[in-house]
Design a protein around this motif. Sequence first.
Motif, PDB file in Angstrom:
ATOM      1  N   THR A   1       0.791  -1.160   0.161  1.00  0.00           N
ATOM      2  CA  THR A   1       0.032  -0.014   0.084  1.00  0.00           C
ATOM      3  C   THR A   1       0.898   1.190   0.066  1.00  0.00           C
ATOM      4  OG1 THR A   1       0.014  -0.067   2.396  1.00  0.00           O
ATOM      5  CG2 THR A   1      -1.865  -1.110   1.306  1.00  0.00           C
ATOM      6  N   PHE A   2       0.237   2.458  -0.536  1.00  0.00           N
ATOM      7  CA  PHE A   2       0.961   3.514  -0.647  1.00  0.00           C
ATOM      8  C   PHE A   2       0.092   4.642  -0.118  1.00  0.00           C
ATOM      9  CE2 PHE A   2       2.414   0.618  -3.880  1.00  0.00           C
ATOM     10  CZ  PHE A   2       3.854   0.976  -4.057  1.00  0.00           C
ATOM     11  N   GLN A   3      -0.184   5.666  -0.713  1.00  0.00           N
ATOM     12  CA  GLN A   3      -0.801   7.069   0.014  1.00  0.00           C
ATOM     13  C   GLN A   3      -2.477   6.854   0.091  1.00  0.00           C
ATOM     14  OE1 GLN A   3       0.029   6.757  -3.214  1.00  0.00           O
ATOM     15  NE2 GLN A   3      -1.053   8.244  -4.473  1.00  0.00           N
ATOM     16  N   THR A   4      -2.682   7.573   1.163  1.00  0.00           N
ATOM     17  CA  THR A   4      -4.426   7.592   1.095  1.00  0.00           C
ATOM     18  C   THR A   4      -4.848   8.755   0.328  1.00  0.00           C
ATOM     19  OG1 THR A   4      -4.279   6.828   3.384  1.00  0.00           O
ATOM     20  CG2 THR A   4      -6.099   7.876   2.881  1.00  0.00           C
ATOM     21  N   ILE A   5      -5.979   8.673  -0.576  1.00  0.00           N
ATOM     22  CA  ILE A   5      -6.488   9.753  -1.271  1.00  0.00           C
ATOM     23  C   ILE A   5      -7.368  10.330  -0.384  1.00  0.00           C
ATOM     24  CG2 ILE A   5      -7.860  10.172  -3.308  1.00  0.00           C
ATOM     25  CD1 ILE A   5      -5.284   8.846  -3.947  1.00  0.00           C
ATOM     26  N   LEU A   6      -7.347  11.664  -0.260  1.00  0.00           N
ATOM     27  CA  LEU A   6      -7.726  12.674   0.578  1.00  0.00           C
ATOM     28  C   LEU A   6      -9.208  13.186  -0.159  1.00  0.00           C
ATOM     29  CD1 LEU A   6      -5.086  14.878   2.001  1.00  0.00           C
ATOM     30  CD2 LEU A   6      -6.067  12.674   3.049  1.00  0.00           C
ATOM     31  N   GLY A   7      -9.309  13.217  -1.346  1.00  0.00           N
ATOM     32  CA  GLY A   7     -10.369  13.549  -2.202  1.00  0.00           C
ATOM     33  C   GLY A   7     -10.068  13.797  -3.627  1.00  0.00           C
ATOM     34  N   TRP A   8     -10.852  14.750  -4.161  1.00  0.00           N
ATOM     35  CA  TRP A   8     -10.511  14.867  -5.811  1.00  0.00           C
ATOM     36  C   TRP A   8     -11.081  16.530  -5.945  1.00  0.00           C
ATOM     37  CZ3 TRP A   8      -8.090  11.165  -7.963  1.00  0.00           C
ATOM     38  CH2 TRP A   8      -8.107   9.785  -7.374  1.00  0.00           C
TER      39      TRP A   8
ATOM     40  N   VAL B   1       1.147  15.259  -0.144  1.00  0.00           N
ATOM     41  CA  VAL B   1       1.547  15.660  -1.500  1.00  0.00           C
ATOM     42  C   VAL B   1       0.339  16.259  -2.255  1.00  0.00           C
ATOM     43  CG1 VAL B   1       2.644  15.731  -3.650  1.00  0.00           C
ATOM     44  CG2 VAL B   1       3.764  14.623  -1.671  1.00  0.00           C
ATOM     45  N   TYR B   2       0.313  17.629  -2.650  1.00  0.00           N
ATOM     46  CA  TYR B   2      -0.946  18.106  -3.562  1.00  0.00           C
ATOM     47  C   TYR B   2      -0.341  18.408  -4.744  1.00  0.00           C
ATOM     48  CZ  TYR B   2      -3.531  18.911   0.854  1.00  0.00           C
ATOM     49  OH  TYR B   2      -4.239  18.931   2.221  1.00  0.00           O
ATOM     50  N   TYR B   3      -1.205  18.395  -5.898  1.00  0.00           N
ATOM     51  CA  TYR B   3      -0.727  18.829  -7.089  1.00  0.00           C
ATOM     52  C   TYR B   3      -1.910  19.854  -7.584  1.00  0.00           C
ATOM     53  CZ  TYR B   3       3.357  16.155  -7.677  1.00  0.00           C
ATOM     54  OH  TYR B   3       4.675  15.878  -7.613  1.00  0.00           O
ATOM     55  N   THR B   4      -1.946  21.075  -7.229  1.00  0.00           N
ATOM     56  CA  THR B   4      -2.748  22.204  -7.117  1.00  0.00           C
ATOM     57  C   THR B   4      -3.182  22.619  -8.229  1.00  0.00           C
ATOM     58  OG1 THR B   4      -1.024  23.883  -6.516  1.00  0.00           O
ATOM     59  CG2 THR B   4      -2.281  22.727  -4.570  1.00  0.00           C
ATOM     60  N   GLU B   5      -2.436  22.236  -9.500  1.00  0.00           N
ATOM     61  CA  GLU B   5      -2.980  22.498 -10.931  1.00  0.00           C
ATOM     62  C   GLU B   5      -2.439  21.433 -11.762  1.00  0.00           C
ATOM     63  OE1 GLU B   5      -2.396  26.351 -12.793  1.00  0.00           O
ATOM     64  OE2 GLU B   5      -2.842  27.332 -10.877  1.00  0.00           O
ATOM     65  N   ILE B   6      -3.221  20.613 -12.321  1.00  0.00           N
ATOM     66  CA  ILE B   6      -2.980  19.521 -12.977  1.00  0.00           C
ATOM     67  C   ILE B   6      -3.571  19.935 -14.341  1.00  0.00           C
ATOM     68  CG2 ILE B   6      -3.309  17.104 -13.700  1.00  0.00           C
ATOM     69  CD1 ILE B   6      -3.933  16.798 -10.381  1.00  0.00           C
ATOM     70  N   GLY B   7      -2.649  19.877 -15.300  1.00  0.00           N
ATOM     71  CA  GLY B   7      -3.135  20.306 -16.813  1.00  0.00           C
ATOM     72  C   GLY B   7      -1.944  19.638 -17.665  1.00  0.00           C
TER      73      GLY B   7
ATOM     74  N   GLY C   1       4.119  10.143  -8.015  1.00  0.00           N
ATOM     75  CA  GLY C   1       4.062  11.414  -7.040  1.00  0.00           C
ATOM     76  C   GLY C   1       3.459  10.910  -5.828  1.00  0.00           C
ATOM     77  N   ASN C   2       3.003   9.850  -5.585  1.00  0.00           N
ATOM     78  CA  ASN C   2       2.061   9.634  -4.263  1.00  0.00           C
ATOM     79  C   ASN C   2       1.231  10.677  -3.767  1.00  0.00           C
ATOM     80  OD1 ASN C   2       3.294   7.144  -4.185  1.00  0.00           O
ATOM     81  ND2 ASN C   2       4.561   7.466  -2.542  1.00  0.00           N
ATOM     82  N   ALA C   3       0.603  11.436  -4.808  1.00  0.00           N
ATOM     83  CA  ALA C   3      -0.218  12.462  -4.670  1.00  0.00           C
ATOM     84  C   ALA C   3      -1.361  12.086  -3.742  1.00  0.00           C
ATOM     85  CB  ALA C   3      -0.745  13.098  -5.729  1.00  0.00           C
ATOM     86  N   ASN C   4      -1.755  12.801  -2.797  1.00  0.00           N
ATOM     87  CA  ASN C   4      -2.881  12.549  -1.635  1.00  0.00           C
ATOM     88  C   ASN C   4      -3.910  13.386  -2.257  1.00  0.00           C
ATOM     89  OD1 ASN C   4      -0.140  12.738   0.211  1.00  0.00           O
ATOM     90  ND2 ASN C   4      -1.699  11.111   0.900  1.00  0.00           N
ATOM     91  N   LEU C   5      -3.794  14.488  -3.107  1.00  0.00           N
ATOM     92  CA  LEU C   5      -4.847  15.383  -3.562  1.00  0.00           C
ATOM     93  C   LEU C   5      -4.318  15.995  -4.905  1.00  0.00           C
ATOM     94  CD1 LEU C   5      -7.861  16.455  -2.858  1.00  0.00           C
ATOM     95  CD2 LEU C   5      -6.429  18.350  -1.363  1.00  0.00           C
ATOM     96  N   GLY C   6      -5.279  15.965  -5.883  1.00  0.00           N
ATOM     97  CA  GLY C   6      -5.049  16.704  -6.914  1.00  0.00           C
ATOM     98  C   GLY C   6      -6.171  17.721  -7.138  1.00  0.00           C
TER      99      GLY C   6
END
Length: 470
Positions: free
Chosen positions: A35-42, A288-294, A322-327
């Motif tokens: 297992t890796f990161q927990t998804i906080l939402g979308w 880790v957040y990716y606050t602009e995905i494009g 990137g093990n992002a928790n939120l994008g």
Amino acid sequence: MTKKLLYHFLYVSASLGWATLAYGQVTVAIEGNVTFQTILGWGGNTYSWILNGWNGWTNDRVYEIAFNELGTTHLRMVTEFESWELENDDNDPNHFNWTYFQSRFQQTDNSARLVRSDFDMMHKIANTLEKRLIIGIWNVPNWMVSDPDKKDHRHLPYRMHAEFAESVAAYLLWARDRRGIHVPEIILANEPDGTYLEYSPEALRDLIKIVGAKFKREGITTKIVAPDLASPHFDPDLWVTTLLKDSVAASFLSAISYHTYYAEGGPDQWNKKFARIAELAATRRLPVYYTEIGATPWDIPNTTWPWAFACAQMWHNILTHGNANLGFQWALLGRDSAINSDASHNPIFYLLGQFFWHIPAGAVRIAAQSDHSDLLVSAFQHRGNNSAQFVFINRTATALQVAAHLQNLNLTALQSYRTSANESHVRVFDFRMVKRQIQFAIPALAVMTFTGTVIAETDGVSPERQPQPE
């Protein structure tokens, strides 16, 4: 095929509706105990100015579609902060001149309308729609900078850091005390590499410390997200390390954030950098957040399937490398939007749905590996509701025959959903597991998501969990 040629092929084939019937064989392994990161939402981005009806944004239906029907849980709002304190409220950064700030809501010029739209949109997001809100500062008023005639790469001098901190604190206190809006997180500098304002890593670190101390004195619980750079092109080992090595600056942070741009080489360009950002964030146990995905290149219109398909690959990469928790998709409403001002949908809406509609907040990413570099696969499990989700992206020009093998993950049946250039989001087939294996075909240039219920049985191997932020 080069990345540029691939993008051209995507554009042409999507436009003409080409399909190919040839099949390649792919094997996929999914391991439920790694297992890796927990998804906080979308999440997604929105502007506040659309509330003013400018540029045709008058249809209330757009908010219901973008913020509710899409399954969005988090919204990042572009503020018009430069209009908030258009002139200095007074010369004392330790004193709030509330009479001045009240006056901004009594004026009728466009800058005052922008201020009102900020607070109205924050109220709509946080209180009416009950989404988790993060706000970002793009620019500051001219009186704060040393070079007011410049449009970008502007400089906020150190002597103005206290005034900036006072202005941000006043903004958040007004939201909390006058409008009942809780802002959990804030980005002090959107793209501090110079899109509007330019900081050095050290200057951003020092600004965070000054603003964070101001928040603490004023009883503001909002946390700071940084560095929020435009791209991993801006070295994480320089920027993130500078912030995290300082224990005071790090104490004010809730997440490490980046954007995904400058990817002219294609969606895979920053995968190694994505992984490095995750490693650095883990040293302070920060998400880790990716606050602009494009996606780039910029000459592909955001209203087209090829742009959306490139974005879907970028989402895969920030999640798996990137093990992002939120994008946060750039953007849901406003420029480059998933939903248009007339409430019509762009292709990115349905590709986002392959993640947003099926993978619940609280799901944990589990190990998944494909033996074909152009069949991307990500896998998730939510132990609370006994569900699992697998997302497959076929970015080849050939349909693929997939055999997926599951270990330490017991499901009896799976439902499948598909999005392609000619399909928005369609329910395809239900699949029964046979000896913990499913076989299926995925068309060229398509995304398929599988969902199913997990039965409490494993192969007897203890879970191997990767280090996680708290």
